[in-house]
Enzyme design. Structure first.
Site, PDB file in Angstrom:
ATOM      1  N   SER A 144     -16.212 -12.160  -8.992  1.00  0.00           N
ATOM      2  CA  SER A 144     -17.683 -12.121  -8.873  1.00  0.00           C
ATOM      3  C   SER A 144     -18.271 -13.482  -9.204  1.00  0.00           C
ATOM      4  O   SER A 144     -19.216 -13.944  -8.550  1.00  0.00           O
ATOM      5  CB  SER A 144     -18.268 -11.043  -9.798  1.00  0.00           C
ATOM      6  OG  SER A 144     -17.962 -11.306 -11.144  1.00  0.00           O
ATOM      7  N   ASP A 202     -17.284 -16.729 -17.104  1.00  0.00           N
ATOM      8  CA  ASP A 202     -16.608 -16.757 -15.800  1.00  0.00           C
ATOM      9  C   ASP A 202     -17.246 -17.782 -14.861  1.00  0.00           C
ATOM     10  O   ASP A 202     -16.550 -18.562 -14.195  1.00  0.00           O
ATOM     11  CB  ASP A 202     -16.634 -15.367 -15.144  1.00  0.00           C
ATOM     12  CG  ASP A 202     -15.785 -14.355 -15.893  1.00  0.00           C
ATOM     13  OD1 ASP A 202     -15.220 -14.711 -16.935  1.00  0.00           O
ATOM     14  OD2 ASP A 202     -15.683 -13.203 -15.424  1.00  0.00           O
TER      15      ASP A 202
END
Ligand SMILES: Nc1ncnc2c1ncn2[C@@H]1O[C@H](COP(=O)(O)OP(=O)(O)OP(=O)(O)O)[C@@H](O)[C@H]1O
Ligand SMILES: C[C@@](O)(CCO)CC(=O)[O-]
Ligand SMILES: [Mg+2]
Length: 394
Positions: A144, A202
């Site tokens: 993602s 992330d």
């Protein structure tokens, strides 16, 4: 808008330690993977904006004028997506209010980023965007974030908010630190649409690459990163990062006195691991590994305690342990991927036997490079012709 379009890529990531704890202000250690997501942006035709996301089965297009009108309706939530804004986008795109399917989240993140970026920096671009990935989706390897980083870079570029750093004859280029900071901040907003409450680790790895420590938005590159050999195993058990992160929060609220010390312990594991990694020579000898292995084992137990384990991950750990190797889940857990440390003195026979047994469980495993570069602009000629062919077929 660049006449000839552009091609960007961003890496996935592996979290060595600190997943989930990092959402609650603790430190995480993460490294960029040699598996990437790619985005190709080309000038569109007929005032249309088209997206093609073969990884999640999406092919959609909208009228640019219609998107401009929609943008005008998105009031509030100045610095991050608000519930009202996301509800408006869901209604527009025909997505159910509680939709959490990969295609719905991908469309929602795209629409939010496109409209919010164009509202701030320029007009809604008339472009064709295709995104494809070498990363498994929803398996703990930051797919993602890699998607959001690619979108942020491409949309900021299309709106003229960042430059084109690629010089004639160069195959790849990176943006300036200031531009990367901007890319990272918009990718974080995209992650918010997909994850609900991401820590930002992330997208930081997807943007900056390499190996870093992340804590409460503060990103520090590790002083030295030894050549770690890591085996990645995908249990193929699907799970949602958003759901798992919400579950941990619930547990902390229910049992604060029990859960907070576990998060503190995970934080201490990250500190300890960082000290060991920074003390290791680039080509480390086996003596450093027992501590790293023990830290993997302890953290895996902690992650089970906070409720993000899964029988498939327990099995992965048992199988590798039977070959003398140590593993832990990586990313959000609940299925998805585990990582196994491969010390220099592990015999090729033991590693092969572990891989064979993992495959026999129905898992997929592979070794990949770590410490890969972050978001990158590629010249279109550097794109592998085969990938282009695969795309035109999809
Ligand atoms: N190549 C892609 N194209 C479009 N959407 C993608 C792509 N890769 C990921 N996504 C979006 O990201 C979602 C997966 O995000 P999720 O955070 O659950 O998993 P992950 O990022 O792979 O794992 P983790 O967050 O634990 O590292 C998908 O459901 C989809 O909406
Ligand atoms: C589970 C988590 O810690 C890592 C997901 O890769 C969530 C986050 O940091 O946003
Ligand atoms: Mg994710």
């Amino acid at each position: 808008m660049p006449e000839c379009g552009l091609l960007v890529s961003a890496p996935g990531k592996v979290i060595l330690h600190g997943e989930h704890a990092v959402v609650h202000g603790k430190a995480a250690l993460a490294v960029a993977l040699g598996l990437r997501t790619f985005l190709r942006l080309r000038p569109g035709g007929g005032e249309r904006l088209r997206i093609h996301l073969p990884g999640v089965g999406v092919r959609r297009e909208w009228d640019v004028a219609e998107l401009r009108a929609l943008r005008g309706r998105l009031t509030g939530g100045a610095n991050s997506p608000s519930v009202e804004q996301l509800d408006t986008l869901k209604e527009f795109a025909g997505i159910a209010a509680d939709a959490s399917a990969p295609d719905s989240l991908a469309i929602l993140a795209f629409l939010y980023m496109c409209l919010a970026i164009s509202a701030k920096y320029g007009d809604v671009p008339s472009v064709d965007i295709t995104v494809w990935s070498e990363l498994p989706t929803g398996a703990g390897l930051g797919s993602s974030a890699a998607y959001a980083v690619c979108l942020a870079a491409a949309l900021l570029h299309a709106c003229g908010a960042i430059s084109c750093p690629l010089k004639d004859g160069e195959a790849t280029a990176r943006w300036t630190e200031e531009e990367m900071t901007l890319i990272n901040s918009w990718a974080f907003q995209g992650e918010r649409v997909i994850h609900g409450n991401p820590s930002g680790v992330d997208n930081a790895v997807g943007t900056w690459g390499g190996a870093l420590r992340y804590q409460s938005g503060k990103i520090t590159s590790l002083k030295r990163v030894p050549m770690l050999r890591i085996l990645l195993t995908n249990t193929k058990v699907p799970r949602s990062t958003k759901v798992l992160v919400a579950g941990v929060k619930e547990k902390i609220l229910k049992f604060p006195a029990i859960m907070n010390p576990v998060l503190d312990s995970i934080d201490a594991i990250s500190q300890e691991c960082q000290s060991v990694l920074e003390a290791m020579p680039t080509n480390p000898s086996p003596e450093y590994y027992p501590v790293l292995e023990e830290l993997f084992d302890i953290n895996q137990h902690h992650l089970n305690v906070i409720g993000v384990g899964h029988p498939s991950l327990d099995r992965l750990c048992r199988v590798t342990a039977s070959h003398g190797l140590h593993s832990k889940l990586t990313g959000a857990g609940g299925g998805g991927c585990g990582i196994t440390l491969l010390p220099p003195d592990a015999t090729p026979l033991a590693v092969e036997a572990a891989k064979r047994d993992l495959c026999a469980c129905g898992y997929e495993c592979w070794e990949t490079d770590i410490g890969a570069p972050g978001v990158t602009l590629h010249s279109s000629s550097s794109l592998n012709a085969q990938v282009l062919h695969a795309l035109s077929e999809s």
